[in-house]
Design a protein around this motif. Structure first.
Motif, PDB file in Angstrom:
ATOM      1  N   TRP A  64      -2.867   5.747  -5.285  1.00  0.00           N
ATOM      2  CA  TRP A  64      -3.712   6.564  -5.247  1.00  0.00           C
ATOM      3  C   TRP A  64      -4.796   6.830  -6.226  1.00  0.00           C
ATOM      4  CZ3 TRP A  64      -7.016   9.749  -8.379  1.00  0.00           C
ATOM      5  CH2 TRP A  64      -8.145  10.542  -8.037  1.00  0.00           C
TER       6      TRP A  64
ATOM      7  N   GLN B 187      -5.481   2.345  -7.289  1.00  0.00           N
ATOM      8  CA  GLN B 187      -6.514   1.764  -5.616  1.00  0.00           C
ATOM      9  C   GLN B 187      -7.448   1.178  -6.481  1.00  0.00           C
ATOM     10  OE1 GLN B 187      -7.735   4.477  -2.777  1.00  0.00           O
ATOM     11  NE2 GLN B 187      -7.200   6.558  -3.695  1.00  0.00           N
TER      12      GLN B 187
ATOM     13  N   LYS C  84       1.013  -1.292  -0.229  1.00  0.00           N
ATOM     14  CA  LYS C  84       0.061   0.023   0.218  1.00  0.00           C
ATOM     15  C   LYS C  84       1.443   1.071  -0.480  1.00  0.00           C
ATOM     16  CE  LYS C  84      -4.386   1.822   2.407  1.00  0.00           C
ATOM     17  NZ  LYS C  84      -5.149   1.504   2.964  1.00  0.00           N
TER      18      LYS C  84
END
Length: 134
Positions: A85, A88, A55
């Motif tokens: 981002w 995702q 992540k």
């Protein structure tokens, strides 16, 4: 990694011998390569990769023209980075490569699939680039 369009001709014969690398910036061990497609400025790789990433990691795609000698001699045809981002929910489309050469606007076609549970419940995900099924 599906394909690229609009690459500049880096070789004397008016073409290039392009290949694409996929990497997680800062993790040298997480670098993968498509095959070289000789004598073209419109390569189609349809190359699928699976890559674990944490992540917050990004994916960097770089297109080079393969030249004789070491990898240091290969010419940059452009690159683009997908941020964590933007990854995702995966990605399917064209991205403009930067540093593609003056007057050139090359694009890279990608499909990135991120399993729904990967980023939501853990710190790992799987990257998979593949051609769409028609």
């Amino acid at each position: 990694v599906i394909s690229a369009t609009g690459l500049r001709a880096a070789d004397v014969g008016g073409k290039s011998d392009p290949y694409c690398t996929v990497e997680i910036p800062g993790r040298q061990s997480a670098r993968l390569y498509t095959p070289v497609i000789p004598d073209t400025t419109e390569p189609v790789w349809n190359k699928r990769f699976e890559l674990d990433f944490a992540k917050g990691d990004a994916l960097r795609f770089t297109v080079f023209d393969k030249d004789p000698g070491s990898e240091k001699n290969h010419e940059l045809l452009g690159h683009v980075t997908l941020t964590s981002w933007r990854l995702q929910h995966g990605f399917d489309g064209d991205l403009e490569l930067i540093e593609g050469g003056k007057g050139f606007f090359p694009k890279l076609r990608l499909k990135v699939i991120v399993p729904k549970t990967s980023l939501a419940s853990t710190d790992a995900a799987v990257f998979s680039g593949e051609a769409p099924v028609h």
